[in-house]
Scaffold this active site. Sequence first.
Site, PDB file in Angstrom:
ATOM      1  N   SER A   1      46.244  39.309  41.652  1.00 21.89           N
ATOM      2  CA  SER A   1      44.964  39.052  42.313  1.00 21.89           C
ATOM      3  C   SER A   1      44.866  37.705  42.869  1.00 21.89           C
ATOM      4  O   SER A   1      43.956  37.671  43.629  1.00 21.89           O
ATOM      5  CB  SER A   1      43.896  39.514  41.301  1.00 21.89           C
ATOM      6  OG  SER A   1      44.229  38.748  39.904  1.00 21.89           O
TER       7      SER A   1
ATOM      8  N   HIS B   1      44.601  45.677  43.317  1.00 24.60           N
ATOM      9  CA  HIS B   1      44.747  45.178  44.924  1.00 24.60           C
ATOM     10  C   HIS B   1      45.830  45.949  45.825  1.00 24.60           C
ATOM     11  O   HIS B   1      45.804  45.503  47.011  1.00 24.60           O
ATOM     12  CB  HIS B   1      44.900  43.709  44.731  1.00 24.60           C
ATOM     13  CG  HIS B   1      43.983  43.047  43.876  1.00 24.60           C
ATOM     14  ND1 HIS B   1      42.716  42.240  44.349  1.00 24.60           N
ATOM     15  CD2 HIS B   1      43.937  42.562  42.487  1.00 24.60           C
ATOM     16  CE1 HIS B   1      42.093  41.802  43.610  1.00 24.60           C
ATOM     17  NE2 HIS B   1      42.625  41.992  42.398  1.00 24.60           N
TER      18      HIS B   1
ATOM     19  N   LYS C   1      37.070  47.709  44.718  1.00 19.77           N
ATOM     20  CA  LYS C   1      38.128  46.705  45.722  1.00 19.77           C
ATOM     21  C   LYS C   1      37.910  47.400  46.972  1.00 19.77           C
ATOM     22  O   LYS C   1      36.917  47.734  47.649  1.00 19.77           O
ATOM     23  CB  LYS C   1      39.066  46.114  45.346  1.00 19.77           C
ATOM     24  CG  LYS C   1      38.518  45.045  44.064  1.00 19.77           C
ATOM     25  CD  LYS C   1      39.541  44.692  43.200  1.00 19.77           C
ATOM     26  CE  LYS C   1      38.772  43.573  42.122  1.00 19.77           C
ATOM     27  NZ  LYS C   1      39.351  43.793  40.699  1.00 19.77           N
TER      28      LYS C   1
END
Length: 382
Positions: free
Chosen positions: A176, A204, A236
């Site tokens: 990250s 991610h 996300k």
Amino acid sequence: MPNIPTELARLKKEQLYRRRRVIDSATGIHASIDGQQMLSFCSNDYLGLAQHPDIIKAMQQGAQRWGAGSGASHLVSGHSSAHHALEEELADFLGRERVLLFSTGYMANLGVIAALCGRGDGVFEDRLNHASLLDGALLSQARLQRYPHNDTAALDNKLSQSTAPNQLIVTDGVFSMDGDIAPLPDLAATANKHNAWLMMDDAHGLGVLGKQGRGTLNHFNLGNADCPILMGTLGKAFGTFGAFIAGNEDLIEYLIQKARTYIYTTALPPAVAEATRASLKRVQHDEWRRERLHSLIRQFRQGAEQLGLDLMDTNTPIQPLLIGDSAQAMAMSQALQNRGILISAIRPPTVPDGTARLRISFSAEHTELHVRQLLDALETLA
Ligand SMILES: *Cc1c(COP(=O)(O)O)cnc(C)c1O
């Protein structure tokens, strides 16, 4: 008890004090702070879906149908058909037998590691893993061993020396704060060799990497057997909120019985599940968002190299600029803010000592002109 005033003073002195910025506009690539319009490069909304009209509409209709909240935990009466449909659709998307929704990624990581491991077991984690993965290992009371970043040989060594009956390897898919991708094929081979479990947190990678955004495993053409425990977040690239664990039937049934962060918490609002169902469609079908993202990343890296900036070795939307000193990183973030560009300085303990950085992240909503503006601002600072 800590001496609170002394500790607060120390954090200020060492430029490690954290303050929240109050944003008074919708989240996205434009942010308004104290009336000032800013161009933002610090969101994890990589595909630009948090403001998508279809997804907002699904959330509104979800709230009309289901109300504002779920009213209970999943095992009591909070598990709606909206949650259930989202689990099935995510399982289909990822080609897994089952998916289990958690209220946040932090809770999913705590819950799964503590459910699978206990005293006497061994948990092996990359040094740069997300805090929630490390906390999960601590909560489990298993022996936590951290290996140097992406160093599969060091991991192999630690596994060879361990006598723990159960061994769990845990890694981020895309790290990250560095943006680089874990060496999944090597990690899977190492897990296989030692008969250890492999768990990946793909917060991610999901939506960004792989065919239709299926994430880091798909990026490497690996199968489910290579990584039996997959964690994903929905806050996300999906642009909504929540998280899940994907795995086989037995794993998920086991977690329903044992994962305390699943059992003892209120289910997500069903409207959030409805919004995420709409978001999943965009993640799968809007290939242009991933293409746009990759072309912005190429443009940025070329420009930054010409400026001689210290880039990290990554082609993901996370493009950190390594600064080193916390005070200098804070000063650069402030100077960029004065020029209308919002980028957070990331400092210890989020990153190792001496590696403070500006964490730049791109969204499919950015344009070439935005990247140009960013590069121009960095050039005047450099
Ligand atoms: C954001 C993040 C989490 C936590 O997910 P939340 O849903 O925000 O709690 C876990 N792991 C990684 C790698 C993350 O980036």
